[in-house]
Scaffold this motif. Structure first.
Motif, PDB file in Angstrom:
ATOM      1  N   PRO A 301      24.220  14.233  89.146  1.00 25.59           N
ATOM      2  CA  PRO A 301      24.552  14.276  87.824  1.00 25.59           C
ATOM      3  C   PRO A 301      23.341  13.813  86.885  1.00 25.59           C
ATOM      4  N   GLY A 302      23.050  14.716  85.922  1.00 20.98           N
ATOM      5  CA  GLY A 302      22.252  14.246  84.943  1.00 20.98           C
ATOM      6  C   GLY A 302      20.669  14.764  85.253  1.00 20.98           C
ATOM      7  N   ALA A 303      20.575  15.342  86.441  1.00 20.10           N
ATOM      8  CA  ALA A 303      19.050  15.938  86.959  1.00 20.10           C
ATOM      9  C   ALA A 303      18.806  16.872  85.764  1.00 20.10           C
ATOM     10  N   LYS A 311      26.385  20.215  81.163  1.00 15.94           N
ATOM     11  CA  LYS A 311      27.288  19.409  80.432  1.00 15.94           C
ATOM     12  C   LYS A 311      28.529  20.210  80.658  1.00 15.94           C
ATOM     13  N   ALA A 312      28.643  21.519  80.499  1.00 11.20           N
ATOM     14  CA  ALA A 312      29.885  22.172  80.681  1.00 11.20           C
ATOM     15  C   ALA A 312      30.381  21.821  82.114  1.00 11.20           C
ATOM     16  N   ALA A 365      23.094  25.050  85.947  1.00  8.81           N
ATOM     17  CA  ALA A 365      23.358  23.517  85.811  1.00  8.81           C
ATOM     18  C   ALA A 365      22.012  22.874  85.804  1.00  8.81           C
ATOM     19  N   LYS A 366      21.146  23.267  86.882  1.00 10.22           N
ATOM     20  CA  LYS A 366      19.920  22.614  87.236  1.00 10.22           C
ATOM     21  C   LYS A 366      18.900  23.116  86.081  1.00 10.22           C
ATOM     22  N   LEU A 398      15.652   9.898  87.261  1.00  8.56           N
ATOM     23  CA  LEU A 398      15.003  11.121  87.372  1.00  8.56           C
ATOM     24  C   LEU A 398      13.514  10.652  87.204  1.00  8.56           C
ATOM     25  N   LEU A 399      12.728  11.117  88.236  1.00  3.10           N
ATOM     26  CA  LEU A 399      11.143  10.717  87.776  1.00  3.10           C
ATOM     27  C   LEU A 399      10.528  12.154  87.376  1.00  3.10           C
TER      28      LEU A 399
END
Length: 416
Positions: A301-303, A311-312, A365-366, A398-399
């Motif tokens: 989540p957040g990647a 977000k959706a 989403a990605k 995330l890097l």
């Protein structure tokens, strides 16, 4: 539908299975009740509510070893269906009706469920968390000419297996290319695969040799007996070899001891150590070593950088009482693909559905993703992360994001 020439394939073992099995004791059990999704009424397309209902069979691990991952997939699918249909449950004026079936990670149960659904007139199948299950489902789809969208199953053999099979998740080749991106120019670099001397471990060695070795890396291995509990000698052996990159593929309950040994012997501070990032349940396995390891990541989540689609997805799954995790986008993407196949292809003709999907580029989403026309690979971004925090508070950071073209697997022409 065009037919593509056959070519020999190489199946690459799912790298992420190491963390999956290590966290097996933490897996949750999914529910067992079948369900449906969809609604009635107009969706603004001008087509009546009486148009053909599209029945979708969702076959996945609701129970069994991978039940936690199965639930992530299912939650993502329902969120994706709501998103892609704009809350109407309809595509191109056709109501989408979903019937859930539990394969429990058993290919036999999956095939039996699929045959039953196909016999009832289902033209669309989706799901499967396990690679062995997907490899049995795909030929069935081709034989019966139904659309099949595979889920989290990562085996490369699914890509290009036939004209009717697609995938909504990543494949192992994309994992290894992500690890290779951390290495930079692989030519002349030394890569050591640390694994157990088992079928799983040996397959990982072969996979890294096939991918990074082909790019000029010198790939060696350190293999420990699966029964070994004192892993210090193997950590020392890795350190003595002075590799530029250590690729760890480990399964089982000794994983915490392995990471402790690698940390104590200075391996984690001597060079780049890479492994796959599994679901949140696996994070505690790494202990204090977690912040010193580079993780190739399919998703967390957040990647996706908080893009509108991600977000959706996160909001929808959370609102429904679920917890977004590693394979949530696989289900979400599958629903997007099916809705597009029906809306732009056909509600009844799988050949038209296939044509609609081939070459489709969309926002997921990605991030931006593409269904490659030649072999139905899902070309998508991959991520590099590290774990921060301690104990139960460990979380990924995330890097880097590897662009979808950078980690695209080679084209594998379909067998038909």
């Amino acid at each position: 539908m065009r037919r593509r020439a056959s070519r020999a394939r190489r199946s690459v073992t799912d790298i992420r299975a190491a963390a999956v099995l290590a966290a097996a004791g933490l897996l949750l059990t999914g529910c067992t009740a079948a369900g449906t999704a969809g609604g009635s009424g107009s969706d603004g397309s001008g087509k009546s509510a009486g148009d053909a209902t599209v029945k979708v069979g969702l076959v996945y691990s609701r129970t069994g070893l991978l039940a936690d991952y199965g639930k992530q997939y299912r939650d993502g699918f329902m969120a994706g269906l709501d998103y892609a249909t704009k809350g109407t449950g309809k595509a191109g004026g056709h109501r989408i009706e979903v019937t859930e079936q539990d394969d429990a990670g058993d290919p036999g149960k999956a095939v039996s469920a699929a045959k039953n659904l196909i016999g009832k007139g289902y033209k669309v199948l989706a799901g499967t968390t396990d690679s062995g299950v997907a490899l049995q489902m795909a030929p069935l789809a081709a034989q019966n000419k139904v659309l099949y969208v595979s889920g989290p199953a990562a085996t490369d053999a699914v890509t290009g297996i036939n004209d009717y099979t697609f995938r909504s998740g990543r494949q192992s080749y994309q994992d290894i290319l992500t690890a290779g991106a951390m290495l930079g120019d692989a030519k002349g670099k030394k890569v050591t695969v640390l694994a157990q001397d088992s079928t799983f471990g040996q397959a990982n060695v072969a996979a890294v040799k096939a991918v990074l070795g082909a790019k000029g890396a010198k790939v060696g291995s350190v293999l420990a007996p699966p029964s070994a509990t004192d892993l210090t000698p193997f950590a020392r052996q890795v350190k003595a070899g002075g590799p530029d990159l250590v690729f760890v593929a480990w399964a089982g309950s000794t994983a915490p001891a392995l990471w402790t040994a690698l940390d104590q012997q200075g391996v984690l501070g001597a060079g780049k150590v890479v492994t796959g990032l599994a679901g949140t349940a696996s994070y505690p396995v790494f202990g204090a070593a977690g912040s010193k390891v580079s993780f190739l990541a399919h998703y967390f989540p957040g990647a996706g950088g908080g893009n509108a689609v991600e977000k959706a997805m996160l909001d929808s799954v959370t609102k429904a009482g679920g917890t977004p995790d590693l394979f949530t986008p696989d289900g979400f993407t599958a629903a997007q693909m099916i809705v597009h196949a029906v809306a732009e292809g056909s509600a009844t003709d799988p050949a038209a559905m296939v044509k609609a999907l081939e070459g489709w580029t969309f926002d997921g989403a990605k991030g931006k993703q593409q269904v490659r026309a030649e072999d139905h690979a899902l070309v998508q971004p991959m991520f590099v992360a590290r774990l921060t925090g301690k104990g139960a508070a460990l979380k990924p950071e995330l890097l880097d994001t590897e662009a979808m073209d950078t980690v695209a697997p080679p084209v594998k022409p379909s067998a038909g």
